[in-house]
Design an enzyme around this catalytic site. Structure first.
Site, short mmCIF file in Angstrom:
data_model
loop_
_atom_site.label_atom_id
_atom_site.label_comp_id
_atom_site.label_asym_id
_atom_site.label_seq_id
_atom_site.Cartn_x
_atom_site.Cartn_y
_atom_site.Cartn_z
N GLU A 67 -14.61 1.03 2.69
CA GLU A 67 -14.33 2.34 3.28
C GLU A 67 -13.15 3.01 2.58
O GLU A 67 -13.17 4.21 2.33
CB GLU A 67 -14.01 2.20 4.77
N ASP A 83 -15.75 -2.91 5.88
CA ASP A 83 -14.90 -2.04 6.70
C ASP A 83 -13.68 -2.86 7.11
O ASP A 83 -13.79 -3.78 7.92
CB ASP A 83 -15.64 -1.53 7.93
N ILE A 85 -10.97 -2.14 8.84
CA ILE A 85 -10.68 -1.99 10.27
C ILE A 85 -11.64 -0.95 10.82
O ILE A 85 -11.49 0.24 10.54
CB ILE A 85 -9.24 -1.53 10.57
N ASP A 86 -12.61 -1.37 11.59
CA ASP A 86 -13.49 -0.42 12.28
C ASP A 86 -12.92 -0.22 13.68
O ASP A 86 -12.87 -1.18 14.46
CB ASP A 86 -14.92 -0.95 12.34
N THR A 88 -9.93 2.16 14.00
CA THR A 88 -8.52 2.26 13.60
C THR A 88 -7.63 2.80 14.72
O THR A 88 -6.51 2.34 14.92
CB THR A 88 -8.38 3.16 12.36
N ASP A 210 -19.76 0.98 8.43
CA ASP A 210 -19.71 0.86 9.88
C ASP A 210 -20.84 -0.01 10.41
O ASP A 210 -20.64 -0.79 11.35
CB ASP A 210 -19.81 2.24 10.55
#
Length: 262
Positions: A67, A83, A85-86, A88, A210
């Site tokens: 990402e 990802d 940190i999905d 955030t 995601d």
């Protein structure tokens, strides 16, 4: 696939442990992405850098799509979709609904996926044709749930115009289902569906990082994942639910024209 899955899980766990140890409360190290509600911290970048380093150390010829860093070059037909940190905003506020997501794609098809939810101590895994798992428990999505009894998860975009439309859509859906849940992480929403914690999920504007890993977890639990009008899942639209409920939710959403942004 077991080698891919083992490596992805080890890396996702390491990144999650690092983030748990270093997570600030509303960090001062915030820069704006597309709007004030879409923030990224230095730890977002640090997590992706850690993941990239570990992947390339083990498999130097593979491509990586992340990402934050985009897609890097590679020589093999293997691509890792990351990802760091999905969720955030949840991460910043100290809410537990954030995850590290790593998927492995071979020849354009996702074959392994890991979604680590560090604050909950939960690691979801899936391998193509081998089922979806949470720890040692095999996951099965809820089946036989009619639309009026369905608990439906969704999310919202960052632009004001898109949110205005999504507000109209969710208001219409709300009157036709049991209730709506908005957790703030696409990956966790899809894994929650796989675990039977919600019955369905839809959203406009999600990206491959995601849904790549969580989408495999969901489909390996028995769910169907796709877009509108028979199209595959994409940033344009995503629906996920068990067969039967998928079609009911799809047909309702089509009448609401949810792919518009104004």
């Amino acid at each position: 696939m077991s080698d891919f899955l083992r490596l992805a899980e080890d890396i996702a766990r390491e990144a999650g442990d690092m983030l748990l140890a270093k997570r600030p409360m509303m960090s001062k190290e915030i820069e704006t992405k597309s709007s004030p509600t879409d923030v990224v911290t230095a730890l977002d970048t640090a997590s992706e850098e850690l993941i990239r380093e570990r992947i390339l150390a083990a498999r130097p010829g593979d491509r990586i799509l992340g990402e934050e860093g985009g897609e890097g070059p590679g020589e093999s037909d293997v691509r890792w979709i990351v990802d760091p940190i999905d969720g955030t905003v949840n991460f910043l506020y100290g809410l537990p609904e954030w995850a590290v997501s790593i998927a492995v794609e071979v020849g354009g098809r996702v074959v392994a996926g890991v979604v680590n939810v560090p604050a909950r101590g939960e690691v979801y895994t899936a391998a193509l044709g081998e089922g979806a798992w949470l720890g040692g428990e095999r996951l099965h999505c809820n089946t036989g749930v009619p639309l009026p009894q369905a608990l439906v998860a969704t999310g919202f975009g960052y632009s004001v115009a898109r949110r205005a439309v999504q507000g109209q859509v969710v208001a219409a859906v709300l009157t036709r289902v049991r209730d709506i849940r908005r957790g703030g992480s696409c990956a966790i929403d899809m894994c929650s569906l796989a675990a039977g914690r919600v019955d369905a999920y839809y959203e406009r504007g999600i990206n491959p990082w995601d849904y790549a890993a969580a989408g495999l977890v969901a489909t390996e639990s028995g769910a169907r994942l796709g877009g509108l009008h028979g199209r595959p899942v994409s940033p344009e639209f995503a629906i996920c639910a068990a067969p039967g409920l998928f079609e009911e939710l799809h047909d309702l959403l089509v009448t609401l024209d949810p792919e518009r942004d104004a």
